[in-house]
Design a protein around this motif. Structure first.
Motif, PDB file in Angstrom:
ATOM      1  N   TYR A   1      47.460  44.868  32.302  1.00 45.40           N
ATOM      2  CA  TYR A   1      46.104  45.888  32.102  1.00 45.40           C
ATOM      3  C   TYR A   1      45.168  45.449  31.037  1.00 45.40           C
TER       4      TYR A   1
ATOM      5  N   GLU B   1      53.270  44.808  32.183  1.00 40.86           N
ATOM      6  CA  GLU B   1      52.379  45.698  32.660  1.00 40.86           C
ATOM      7  C   GLU B   1      51.435  45.807  31.851  1.00 40.86           C
TER       8      GLU B   1
ATOM      9  N   ARG C   1      51.868  40.933  35.982  1.00 39.45           N
ATOM     10  CA  ARG C   1      52.001  42.370  36.198  1.00 39.45           C
ATOM     11  C   ARG C   1      53.521  42.873  36.483  1.00 39.45           C
TER      12      ARG C   1
ATOM     13  N   THR D   1      43.547  52.081  37.286  1.00 35.33           N
ATOM     14  CA  THR D   1      44.097  52.062  35.967  1.00 35.33           C
ATOM     15  C   THR D   1      43.355  51.152  35.004  1.00 35.33           C
TER      16      THR D   1
ATOM     17  N   PRO E   1      49.793  53.300  35.038  1.00 34.01           N
ATOM     18  CA  PRO E   1      50.113  52.917  36.359  1.00 34.01           C
ATOM     19  C   PRO E   1      51.384  53.216  36.757  1.00 34.01           C
TER      20      PRO E   1
ATOM     21  N   THR F   1      57.493  47.685  32.431  1.00 35.03           N
ATOM     22  CA  THR F   1      56.868  48.877  31.707  1.00 35.03           C
ATOM     23  C   THR F   1      57.195  48.812  30.256  1.00 35.03           C
TER      24      THR F   1
ATOM     25  N   SER G   1      45.165  49.034  40.854  1.00 33.58           N
ATOM     26  CA  SER G   1      44.684  48.399  39.653  1.00 33.58           C
ATOM     27  C   SER G   1      43.494  48.772  39.100  1.00 33.58           C
TER      28      SER G   1
END
Length: 571
Positions: A95, A91, A87, A188, A195, A31, A185
């Protein structure tokens, strides 16, 4: 209780990461990790000096690098593994890459490639993501959800599966967690739901898949699938715990078996915010295609006669939604139901057939009505129904390749100026008809959408864009609209509003135009759906927050895959 290595503070159009962690702990947290994009000052503050290459990258530069690495992967499964690993380490970068290349990557992160990943879950297992709930331990459900560390205002939606009806590959036991992860996924990437505000869940009921039961590596409950009262006890424990711990969250059901899917939705739809994509999402995107088609044909839905070839959960879920819209347009329930002719394996549904399932009964025609219709060993067939009922819309959810034959299609075109034909079964090998054939057999008059993606069809100087009836046009925006309003439940009106918003993004009156918007505008479509859903929830009194400026509120709620502003804090 251990101190969290970071805290995320969500502000309009910005996320702030208040970071306690230092050193390698920062790099191991997907994250907050940004790898080579940490500035020199941030590296010093977070004790990362010397732990990264000297050069500092931009997010854009990182996207170019990982895109090139992605393209070098030798197979779709290798691409899926590459993205899963990305991922797990970064993250935001994952994305950002996915959102910039969503049309190309959607078949990899979701269907069909995720099916292979699910089959190999126990062998390819690397890192635990999501929540695993067992039918053998219903008393542990609330504990498991609490162990995520998420509070009552931290979760917007949960996607749960019992893994019985995974894509086209059936019962996959605990590996079904990957379908929940893949679905989230898309939520998002397409709708900007953060997420860290979602939870993938697998409800491990055991499995009847003998390959898994005999695999020493299998990670799920090693017994036959439970189908008695214990099944319902786990479902109820899950719903109860979610409502207690995450009272504003939407519960999304994914890839359940036919009978359980409808039963669970009917049981809980009136008491909490719950949604079944296989039934409601599929039906909503088909409703959008039909909205677009009937407008192009200069008609209205209430005037249609509809044949559903494939009277299972998906097919009659579509029928239910179309019928409800006809009622909203002024037909009585009996009149609306009478517009449908549904066929299953035994042919046209007829009321004296003892094998009818509960949800099929309302659509069964009377035996007296069809007494003079030709029938074979398999009952009254599709060709006869088309000839006698003279439908304006033909929908395929049968998985019977080629069921919409040339003679059937040409007959429909003989009594419809713009026949609406939707072969929705996928993959392509199971499609009831191919779009190029439909266009040629109807001399370009057909209005069509398919379940699988197809290239444009060129016919008599016109390039016909083929609409893909993809649930991703609906469910991400629906989830976002629910999150913005904290809707107490999902109504038929909210789903119809979502369908209308999708249909409004395409003008099928133009020769060759698609009935639905392309996947390339998925994020825009999701925003439009979210706004429509939020307005509908507010109008029906289902919104639990004030909807003062829906456009701005939806815009502010859409997370952008950008690195959060970092505020180092003391441990």
């Amino acid at each position: 209780m251990a101190v969290a290595p970071y805290e995320l503070v969500h502000q309009p159009r910005e996320v702030v990461a208040r970071v306690r962690a230092r050193g390698r702990l920062v790099l191991s947290s997907p994250t907050i990790n940004r790898g080579t994009a940490f500035t020199l000052a941030q590296r010093e503050q977070l004790e990362l000096t010397g732990l990264l290459p000297t050069g500092v990258s931009t997010l854009e530069g990182q996207v170019r690098r990982v895109w090139a690495q992605y393209l070098q992967q030798p197979s779709d499964l290798a691409k899926w593994v590459y993205l899963a690993n990305l991922r797990d380490r970064n993250e935001v970068l994952f994305y950002r890459l996915l959102s910039e290349h969503l049309p190309e990557m959607l078949p990899v992160v979701y269907t069909p490639t995720v099916g292979t990943a699910i089959e190999r879950f126990s062998h390819e297992f690397r890192r635990s993501r999501g929540v695993f709930l067992s039918v053998d331990h219903p008393d542990q459900v609330e504990t498991a959800l609490r162990n995520t560390g998420l509070g009552p205002d931290d979760v917007d939606l949960l996607v749960a599966t019992d893994s019985e009806g995974i894509l086209g590959i059936g019962d996959q036991g605990i590996g079904g967690i990957e379908i929940s992860i893949g679905k989230l996924s898309v939520y998002t990437a397409a709708a900007g739901i953060h997420p860290r505000r979602v939870l993938p869940v697998v409800l491990d009921m055991g499995t009847d898949n003998l390959r898994l039961l005999n695999d020493s590596m299998y990670l799920g409950e090693r017994h036959a699938r439970v189908r008695d009262h214990r099944y319902d006890e786990l479902i109820d424990a899950y719903v109860t715990a979610c409502n207690k711990l995450f009272p504003n969250a939407m519960l999304h059901w994914e890839d359940f078996g036919t009978e359980n899917a409808r039963r669970i939705l009917n049981k809980y739809s009136g008491v909490c915010c719950t949604f079944n994509d296989d039934m409601q999402g599929t039906a909503a995107v088909v409703l959008a295609a039909v909205f677009s088609a009937v407008r192009a044909a200069g008609s209205r839905l209430a005037d249609q006669r509809i044949v559903i070839h494939g009277a299972g959960t998906a097919g009659l879920g579509i029928a239910d939604m179309l019928r409800d819209q006809m009622i909203r347009e002024g037909l009585s329930p009996a009149e609306a139901t009478g517009r449908f002719y549904a066929l299953a394996k035994q042919g046209l549904l007829v009321d004296d057939d003892p094998s009818l399932l509960d949800f099929q009964v309302p659509y069964a025609r009377s035996r007296a009505e069809v007494a003079g219709w030709p029938a074979g060993a398999g009952g009254v067939g599709l060709a006869t129904v088309v000839s006698r009922a003279r439908p304006t819309i033909l929908i395929g959810t049968s998985t019977q390749a080629g069921a919409f034959t040339e003679s059937i299609v040409r007959e429909m075109a003989s009594f419809n100026a713009r026949p609406i034909i939707l072969p929705l079964s996928n993959p392509t090998s199971k499609a009831e008809a191919l779009p190029q054939d439909l266009i040629h057999w109807t001399d370009g008059k057909v209005l069509t959408a398919t379940g699988s993606p197809f290239e444009p069809v060129h016919y008599k100087g016109v390039a016909y864009q083929i609409a893909q009836s993809n649930n991703a046009l609906v469910f991400p925006g629906l989830g976002l609209g629910v999150a913005v309003t904290k809707a107490s439940r999902i109504s038929e009106g909210m789903i119809a509003a979502a369908a209308d918003a999708v249909a409004a993004m395409s003008d099928a009156r133009t020769p060759g135009a698609s009935l639905l918007p392309p996947m390339t505008v998925l994020r825009t479509a999701s925003a439009a759906v979210a706004i429509a859903v939020a307005k509908a929830a507010d109008a029906e009194g289902l919104a639990r927050v004030e909807l003062s400026n829906p456009v701005q509120q939806v815009y502010d709620a859409m997370w952008q895959p950008e690195y959060p502003r970092i505020e180092p804090i003391e441990a």
